[in-house]
Design an enzyme around this catalytic site. Structure first.
Site, PDB file in Angstrom:
ATOM      1  N   ASP A  83      13.659  27.166 -23.493  1.00  0.00           N
ATOM      2  CA  ASP A  83      13.376  26.786 -24.884  1.00  0.00           C
ATOM      3  C   ASP A  83      11.996  26.149 -24.902  1.00  0.00           C
ATOM      4  O   ASP A  83      11.806  25.041 -24.401  1.00  0.00           O
ATOM      5  CB  ASP A  83      14.428  25.797 -25.407  1.00  0.00           C
ATOM      6  CG  ASP A  83      14.315  25.572 -26.916  1.00  0.00           C
ATOM      7  OD1 ASP A  83      13.175  25.581 -27.417  1.00  0.00           O
ATOM      8  OD2 ASP A  83      15.350  25.393 -27.567  1.00  0.00           O
ATOM      9  N   CYS A 105      25.906  35.588 -29.913  1.00  0.00           N
ATOM     10  CA  CYS A 105      26.579  35.029 -31.089  1.00  0.00           C
ATOM     11  C   CYS A 105      25.544  34.395 -32.023  1.00  0.00           C
ATOM     12  O   CYS A 105      25.886  33.525 -32.825  1.00  0.00           O
ATOM     13  CB  CYS A 105      27.602  33.970 -30.672  1.00  0.00           C
ATOM     14  SG  CYS A 105      29.232  34.649 -30.382  1.00  0.00           S
ATOM     15  N   GLU A 152      24.292  44.967 -40.667  1.00  0.00           N
ATOM     16  CA  GLU A 152      25.675  44.544 -40.917  1.00  0.00           C
ATOM     17  C   GLU A 152      26.074  44.905 -42.351  1.00  0.00           C
ATOM     18  O   GLU A 152      25.415  44.463 -43.279  1.00  0.00           O
ATOM     19  CB  GLU A 152      25.816  43.036 -40.685  1.00  0.00           C
ATOM     20  CG  GLU A 152      25.581  42.629 -39.239  1.00  0.00           C
ATOM     21  CD  GLU A 152      25.785  41.135 -38.990  1.00  0.00           C
ATOM     22  OE1 GLU A 152      26.083  40.402 -39.966  1.00  0.00           O
ATOM     23  OE2 GLU A 152      25.647  40.702 -37.838  1.00  0.00           O
ATOM     24  N   HIS A 177      30.813  39.541 -36.721  1.00  0.00           N
ATOM     25  CA  HIS A 177      30.113  38.332 -37.186  1.00  0.00           C
ATOM     26  C   HIS A 177      31.117  37.229 -37.557  1.00  0.00           C
ATOM     27  O   HIS A 177      31.157  36.730 -38.677  1.00  0.00           O
ATOM     28  CB  HIS A 177      29.206  38.641 -38.368  1.00  0.00           C
ATOM     29  CG  HIS A 177      28.081  37.653 -38.514  1.00  0.00           C
ATOM     30  ND1 HIS A 177      26.858  37.976 -39.044  1.00  0.00           N
ATOM     31  CD2 HIS A 177      27.999  36.323 -38.203  1.00  0.00           C
ATOM     32  CE1 HIS A 177      26.066  36.914 -39.060  1.00  0.00           C
ATOM     33  NE2 HIS A 177      26.749  35.903 -38.549  1.00  0.00           N
TER      34      HIS A 177
END
Length: 530
Positions: free
Chosen positions: A170, A229, A260, A281
């Site tokens: 990160d 996720c 989606e 989702h």
């Protein structure tokens, strides 16, 4: 305020709005884009999830819209830049579903490692097989977490409970933060090389779209497991399918997709792949999360109505949440001095300088700058200027904005100075806090000392005996009561600046009488917003 709700949102959250007499809520689900454009002009706020696209055509039809509330973390379906140009606030709910997303990450990881879906289907079909479903333990494996934010941090903690070694990539965190989660901060190449399992927890933007592609897959261990996720599109889906086919990736568990619902042939192949565990989702799809995000965005709408700072506005500079309470009085201070000087100085400054002195300068003051700039410009444009579009409006007006911080203090522990450079000269106003209230301590080159009130008069004149009394008499004759007065001057008989706090506004006739009898070289009536 009229609010339209266009996607399924928990009733518990909406109840907060329905209980407020100032708010009218319309739940209108399954509207087409054309139908929504036809009605959006009636509403001040819209609450959505991922099913509604808030794009330029919709915003062009939304003449009254003040706030867009996304009941969830992602804002992929909202054109934030277009909303900002129109001064529309965009809020989301970044914390309400973090626990659900973290738990779902662990759920699909464990499902993949222990072959739960395949074993479930086998047993339900009447078979009794065990050997084909031999799985893998998490203990002793290395988990690579890309993005140690709210969700990534919770996943790291849960992985540590499974006795995994956790490494983190990160670029926006410190080594100390990584260590606080019991993890090691590494470069992306090292994470790819070391990890047995890789999970991403980043937003989808230009920096992260397709960040795990062919080159990254080539650097991974043979037989790695990958999890998503977060957002569809962070993994290059064509490269993911190729890595599954080649065996570089032993298995994948995805909850999110670049399209989606998925319709393209590539996604259909990926979803149907035998090495994939897939869900539609569901990361935030728990009763608790839906209630939490609904409550969070509805509270933000009420905060907007109450004029309180918005904690989760994505297009407003904001303080670290731990600093918010400490900084609220300073936001009131910069707003007050910005509004005050906007009524005294020429309308189009060339440059605006915010100077933060003393203890205040230790903090990031950019939200203060935007707050003061919005108050300064709002009276001088034909559009509403707020924290969302203040910087854009200043740029369009050709106004240069500068912020200066210095820990050197003069007479006060913290002070804000606003300097306007105009074609007719420089205007300066400075303020501090007194018992938590804004106090102005400098105007031009005069030292003053007063707490601003709703109605005020500012005069500059050549100091001579009797003028203060004459002004008081004129105001008294007009039925205007003086609440307070402050006088600033550099020398006897020289220029003087006097500021009156008055209980009611002085009309034009009264101001004209002051001009005639006192002959000030400057006179302005100031009305501060409450």
């Amino acid at each position: 305020m009229k609010v339209i709700v266009t996607d399924e949102v928990s009733e518990s959250g909406l109840q907060l709005l329905e209980d407020d007499p100032r708010v009218s809520v319309d739940v209108r689900l399954n509207l087409s884009a054309d139908q929504l454009r036809e009605v959006i002009g009636e509403y001040d706020a819209i609450i959505t999830r991922s099913g509604t696209r808030v794009d330029v055509p919709l915003l062009e039809a939304a003449g009254r819209l003040k706030i867009i509330a996304r009941a969830g973390v992602g804002i992929d379906n909202v054109d934030v830049e277009a909303a900002s140009q129109r001064g529309i606030i965009v809020v989301n709910a970044p914390f309400g579903n973090t626990n659900s997303a973290a738990e779902h990450t662990m759920a699909i990881l464990l499902t993949l490692c222990r072959n739960v879906t395949r074993a479930n289907a086998s047993l339900k079909s009447g078979e009794w097989q065990r050997a084909p479903f031999t799985g893998y333990e998490l203990k002793g494996k290395t988990l690579g977490v890309i993005g140690l934010g709210k969700v990534g941090g919770r996943v790291a903690l849960r992985a540590r409970a499974f006795e995994m070694d956790v490494v983190v990539y990160d670029p926006y965190i410190s080594e100390k933060r990584a260590e606080d989660f019991g993890t090691r901060l590494v470069e992306l190449d090292d994470l790819l090389r070391l990890s047995d399992v890789i999970t991403v927890h980043t937003p989808l933007n230009d920096e992260t779209r397709g960040m795990i592609g062919p080159e990254q897959f080539a650097r991974m261990k043979q037989g790695v497991i990958i999890i998503n996720c977060a957002r569809g599109g962070v993994y290059d889906e064509a490269a993911t399918l190729e890595a599954l086919e080649s065996g570089r990736v032993a298995g994948a568990a995805f909850d999110v997709w670049s399209e989606e619902p998925p319709k393209g042939e590539l996604l259909k192949q990926l979803i149907s792949h035998p090495k994939m565990v897939v869900t539609p989702h569901l990361g935030a799809n728990t009763f608790e999360a839906q209630k939490n995000v609904a409550i969070d965005v509805c509270r933000e709408i009420l905060n907007y109505l109450d004029g309180k700072p918005l904690e989760n506005a994505v297009n407003i500079p904001r303080f670290d949440p731990d600093l918010m309470e400490h900084m609220k009085p300073y936001m009131a201070l910069v707003e007050t001095i910005g509004d005050f000087i906007s009524q005294l100085a020429p309308a189009n400054p060339n440059k605006v300088i915010f100077t933060y002195s003393g203890k205040l300068a230790r903090y990031d003051c950019s939200p203060l700058t935007v707050c003061g700039l919005a108050a300064l410009l709002d009276r001088h444009t034909d559009q509403e200027v707020n924290l969302v579009n203040a910087s854009l409006v200043a740029r369009e007006m050709g106004i240069e904005v500068e912020a200066v911080r210095t820990t050197e203090a003069e007479s006060y522990s913290s002070m804000v100075t606003l300097t306007l450079e105009t074609p007719t000269g420089t205007r300066v106003i400075a303020g501090t806090l007194f018992e938590g209230r804004p106090k102005i301590v400098k105007m031009r080159n005069f030292d003053v000392d007063f707490c601003p009130e709703e109605h005020m008069l500012v005069l500059s004149y050549q100091d001579r005996p009797g003028l203060i009394g004459k002004i008081g008499t004129i105001l008294g004759d007009a039925g205007v009561n003086i609440g307070n007065m402050t006088l600033g001057r550099r020398e006897k008989g020289g220029k003087a600046l006097v500021v009156f706090s008055i209980d009611s506004p002085a009309d034009e006739a009264t101001l004209e009488r002051i001009v005639q009898e006192v002959q000030p070289d400057y006179l302005r009536a100031v009305h501060l917003r409450r």
